[in-house]
Scaffold this active site. Structure first.
Site, PDB file in Angstrom:
ATOM      1  N   LYS A 109       0.831  -1.221   0.000  1.00 43.81           N
ATOM      2  CA  LYS A 109       0.000   0.000   0.000  1.00 43.81           C
ATOM      3  C   LYS A 109       0.857   1.259   0.000  1.00 43.81           C
ATOM      4  O   LYS A 109       2.057   1.211   0.330  1.00 43.81           O
ATOM      5  CB  LYS A 109      -0.921   0.018   1.218  1.00 43.81           C
ATOM      6  N   SER A 125      10.155  -0.763   4.068  1.00 40.41           N
ATOM      7  CA  SER A 125      10.362   0.477   3.293  1.00 40.41           C
ATOM      8  C   SER A 125       9.147   1.374   3.271  1.00 40.41           C
ATOM      9  O   SER A 125       9.101   2.324   2.491  1.00 40.41           O
ATOM     10  CB  SER A 125      10.738   0.131   1.850  1.00 40.41           C
ATOM     11  N   GLY A 161       4.263  -1.343   3.332  1.00 49.15           N
ATOM     12  CA  GLY A 161       3.374  -2.299   3.989  1.00 49.15           C
ATOM     13  C   GLY A 161       3.697  -3.765   3.752  1.00 49.15           C
ATOM     14  O   GLY A 161       2.785  -4.593   3.663  1.00 49.15           O
ATOM     15  N   SER A 162       4.999  -4.103   3.673  1.00 51.87           N
ATOM     16  CA  SER A 162       5.339  -5.525   3.476  1.00 51.87           C
ATOM     17  C   SER A 162       4.853  -6.357   4.667  1.00 51.87           C
ATOM     18  O   SER A 162       4.440  -7.504   4.501  1.00 51.87           O
ATOM     19  CB  SER A 162       6.849  -5.712   3.283  1.00 51.87           C
ATOM     20  N   ASP A 219      -2.894  -0.529   7.485  1.00 49.57           N
ATOM     21  CA  ASP A 219      -2.142  -1.290   6.476  1.00 49.57           C
ATOM     22  C   ASP A 219      -2.798  -2.638   6.178  1.00 49.57           C
ATOM     23  O   ASP A 219      -2.981  -3.009   5.018  1.00 49.57           O
ATOM     24  CB  ASP A 219      -0.697  -1.526   6.950  1.00 49.57           C
TER      25      ASP A 219
HETATM   26  N1  LIG Z   1       7.604 -11.817   3.278  1.00 52.34           N
HETATM   27  C1  LIG Z   1       7.942 -11.697   4.568  1.00 52.34           C
HETATM   28  N2  LIG Z   1       8.400 -12.749   5.258  1.00 52.34           N
HETATM   29  C2  LIG Z   1       8.749 -12.650   6.560  1.00 52.34           C
HETATM   30  N3  LIG Z   1       8.671 -11.502   7.270  1.00 52.34           N
HETATM   31  C3  LIG Z   1       8.219 -10.421   6.639  1.00 52.34           C
HETATM   32  C4  LIG Z   1       7.829 -10.452   5.264  1.00 52.34           C
HETATM   33  N4  LIG Z   1       7.424  -9.218   4.923  1.00 52.34           N
HETATM   34  C5  LIG Z   1       7.567  -8.452   6.020  1.00 52.34           C
HETATM   35  N5  LIG Z   1       8.033  -9.159   7.051  1.00 52.34           N
HETATM   36  C6  LIG Z   1       8.299  -8.676   8.418  1.00 52.34           C
HETATM   37  O1  LIG Z   1       7.890  -7.313   8.465  1.00 52.34           O
HETATM   38  C7  LIG Z   1       9.004  -6.465   8.791  1.00 52.34           C
HETATM   39  C8  LIG Z   1       8.908  -5.160   8.022  1.00 52.34           C
HETATM   40  O2  LIG Z   1       7.764  -4.487   8.480  1.00 52.34           O
HETATM   41  P1  LIG Z   1       7.758  -2.950   8.758  1.00 52.34           P
HETATM   42  O3  LIG Z   1       8.915  -2.516   9.586  1.00 52.34           O
HETATM   43  O4  LIG Z   1       6.400  -2.661   9.259  1.00 52.34           O
HETATM   44  O5  LIG Z   1       7.941  -2.277   7.312  1.00 52.34           O
HETATM   45  P2  LIG Z   1       6.950  -2.327   6.056  1.00 52.34           P
HETATM   46  O6  LIG Z   1       5.659  -2.878   6.522  1.00 52.34           O
HETATM   47  O7  LIG Z   1       6.836  -0.905   5.623  1.00 52.34           O
HETATM   48  O8  LIG Z   1       7.634  -3.122   5.012  1.00 52.34           O
HETATM   49  C9  LIG Z   1      10.230  -7.270   8.410  1.00 52.34           C
HETATM   50  O9  LIG Z   1      11.342  -6.859   9.193  1.00 52.34           O
HETATM   51  C10 LIG Z   1       9.788  -8.700   8.743  1.00 52.34           C
HETATM   52  O10 LIG Z   1       9.939  -8.978  10.114  1.00 52.34           O
HETATM   53  C1  LIG Z   2       3.314   4.618  10.651  1.00 50.06           C
HETATM   54  C2  LIG Z   2       2.039   3.852  10.316  1.00 50.06           C
HETATM   55  O1  LIG Z   2       0.971   4.804  10.217  1.00 50.06           O
HETATM   56  C3  LIG Z   2       2.161   3.126   8.970  1.00 50.06           C
HETATM   57  C4  LIG Z   2       3.297   2.154   8.903  1.00 50.06           C
HETATM   58  O2  LIG Z   2       3.444   1.619   7.605  1.00 50.06           O
HETATM   59  P1  LIG Z   2       4.719   0.765   7.191  1.00 50.06           P
HETATM   60  O3  LIG Z   2       4.832  -0.408   8.118  1.00 50.06           O
HETATM   61  O4  LIG Z   2       5.919   1.666   7.292  1.00 50.06           O
HETATM   62  O5  LIG Z   2       4.471   0.333   5.771  1.00 50.06           O
HETATM   63  C5  LIG Z   2       1.742   2.891  11.455  1.00 50.06           C
HETATM   64  C6  LIG Z   2       0.322   2.333  11.481  1.00 50.06           C
HETATM   65  O6  LIG Z   2      -0.616   3.021  11.013  1.00 50.06           O
HETATM   66  O7  LIG Z   2       0.139   1.254  12.008  1.00 50.06           O
HETATM   67 MG   LIG Z   3       4.598  -2.455   8.276  1.00 54.23          MG
END
Ligand SMILES: Nc1ncnc2c1ncn2[C@@H]1O[C@H](COP(=O)(O)OP(=O)(O)O)[C@@H](O)[C@H]1O
Ligand SMILES: C[C@@](O)(CCOP(=O)(O)O)CC(=O)O
Ligand SMILES: [Mg+2]
Length: 376
Positions: A10, A142, A145-146, A202
């Site tokens: 997202k 990054s 929303g991974s 997310d």
């Molecule tokens: N495909 C995946 N397999 C295992 N863990 C994952 C995967 N995608 C995300 N994660 C977990 O989510 C964390 C990243 O989430 P976050 O810090 O919220 O950043 P974002 O949601 O923006 O990518 C990773 O460090 C990992 O622990």
């Molecule tokens: C900072 C926040 O608003 C979004 C976090 O998104 P991401 O995990 O950085 O993709 C936290 C949340 O809404 O849970």
């Molecule tokens: Mg996240």
């Protein structure tokens, strides 16, 4: 038996962080997905292969636990049909199971994801042996929303495995409303393990897709009445959502009144943005784009005041401004990805070239597509 699922990442157009504190935010699904394949062996074969295996294909990593070991550590009554939070005690036990896997030091950030996997899997499917294969098109950590796409896609596959009416060969299909709601609740519980205190935006946009306005768990699906193009720039600066979210909470404890005003301003920005995007009035697109541009600028200023920007984000903002384009961070900030509004007729070649020459990675993604889907 094999089930596949996918869930999108997202972008947050306005309101990140403030949404954790009750403000409105606007988010849209993008066409980058996390895919899950769940293989459950036949009952007879299960007796010979009594293991739960997780393969993270794009990282070339495999983790595996014997079912006996899982039963030894995770209480058997943790499996439930209603979504529940993972208690601190169970999370500690699960952390032991994750530690036993000797995750390479440079990938230690995966620990939270793997703990989440064990919690969601054993809560929904109990102690059934299986192989779960996960791949993703999303950059990890990054701001796209991974973590939510991971929780949503995983839960979708787990729920789909118990759907009795499995129509095969239909390609990707949505879940029904009841299962979608259940899936979203479980995914939120998963996000809690990764984020600490997620708002739920997310996992909700990943589950439901499209574009949504979100406030304290209340979802409004938005129908965009204007073209909306965004350039996404990944600064490639690693960061962790959990740490950034707790940093904002700490600042709020120190300066409650000031931060209340910041969150209230963000709330107004998100509401105004949502109404511009949906507006059916005969306002020229250029005028709407000018308003969105300004709102993004103000939102970025407020994110700066929450302490979640970063010098790499500032560099992207300055570079795009040279090309008369406006940017703001998206997601948790601290590095990660930046959004740049591309008003109608914008040619991106020059700005992309300049950003990429600074070591950033640029891409455009289609906004507002489908949410979680399954395939038998
Ligand atoms: N495909 C995946 N397999 C295992 N863990 C994952 C995967 N995608 C995300 N994660 C977990 O989510 C964390 C990243 O989430 P976050 O810090 O919220 O950043 P974002 O949601 O923006 O990518 C990773 O460090 C990992 O622990
Ligand atoms: C900072 C926040 O608003 C979004 C976090 O998104 P991401 O995990 O950085 O993709 C936290 C949340 O809404 O849970
Ligand atoms: Mg996240």
């Amino acid at each position: 038996m094999e089930v596949k699922s996918r869930a999108p990442g997202k972008i947050i157009l306005a309101g990140e962080h403030a949404v954790v504190h009750g403000s409105t935010a606007v988010a849209a699904a993008i066409d980058l997905y996390t895919y899950v394949t769940l293989r459950l062996p036949l009952r007879s074969a299960a007796e010979n292969n009594d293991r739960l295996t997780l393969q993270l294909k794009d990282l070339s990593l495999e983790f595996s636990w014997s079912i006996a070991r899982l039963k030894e550590v995770i209480p058997s009554d943790s499996s439930t049909s209603t979504p529940a939070s993972c208690s601190g005690e169970i999370l500690k036990s699960i952390a032991v199971l994750v530690e036993e896997q000797n995750i390479p030091e440079e990938k230690i950030w995966l620990s939270a994801g793997i703990s989440t996997f064990l919690w969601l899997y054993t809560s929904i499917l109990g102690f059934s042996p299986a192989t779960v294969i996960i791949t993703t098109e999303l950059p990890y950590g990054s701001g796209l929303g991974s973590s939510a796409a991971f929780c949503v896609a995983l839960t979708a596959a787990l729920i789909a495995s118990s759907i009795s009416d499995k129509t095969r060969g239909e390609g990707w299909t949505c879940l029904d409303e009841t299962n979608l709601e259940l899936l979203n609740k479980w995914a939120f519980e998963g996000e809690k393990i990764i984020h600490g205190k997620p708002s739920g935006i997310d996992n909700t946009v990943s589950a439901y897709g499209n574009m949504i306005k979100f406030c304290s768990g209340e979802i409004t699906r938005l129908q965009s009445n204007m073209p909306l193009r965004m350039l996404i720039t990944n600064t490639k600066v690693g960061r962790n959502t959990k740490a950034l979210v707790s940093g904002v909470s700490e600042r709020t404890v120190r300066h409650p009144d000031a931060m209340k005003s910041v969150f209230s301003a963000v709330d107004s920005i998100s509401k105004e943005l949502a109404s511009i995007i949906q507006s059916k009035e005969e306002i020229p697109v250029t005028e709407k784009e000018e308003s969105i541009k300004e709102l993004m600028e103000v939102n970025q200023g407020l994110l700066q005041s929450m302490g979640v920007s970063h010098s790499s984000i500032d560099t992207v903002i300055r570079t795009t401004l040279k090309h008369n384009l406006t940017s703001k961070l998206t997601g948790a900030g601290g590095g990660g990805c930046v959004l740049t509004l591309l008003p109608t007729g914008t040619v991106v070649d020059k700005v992309v070239e300049e950003l990429e020459s600074s070591g950033f990675q640029c891409f455009t993604a289609s906004i507002g597509g489908n949410g979680a889907e399954i395939c038998f």
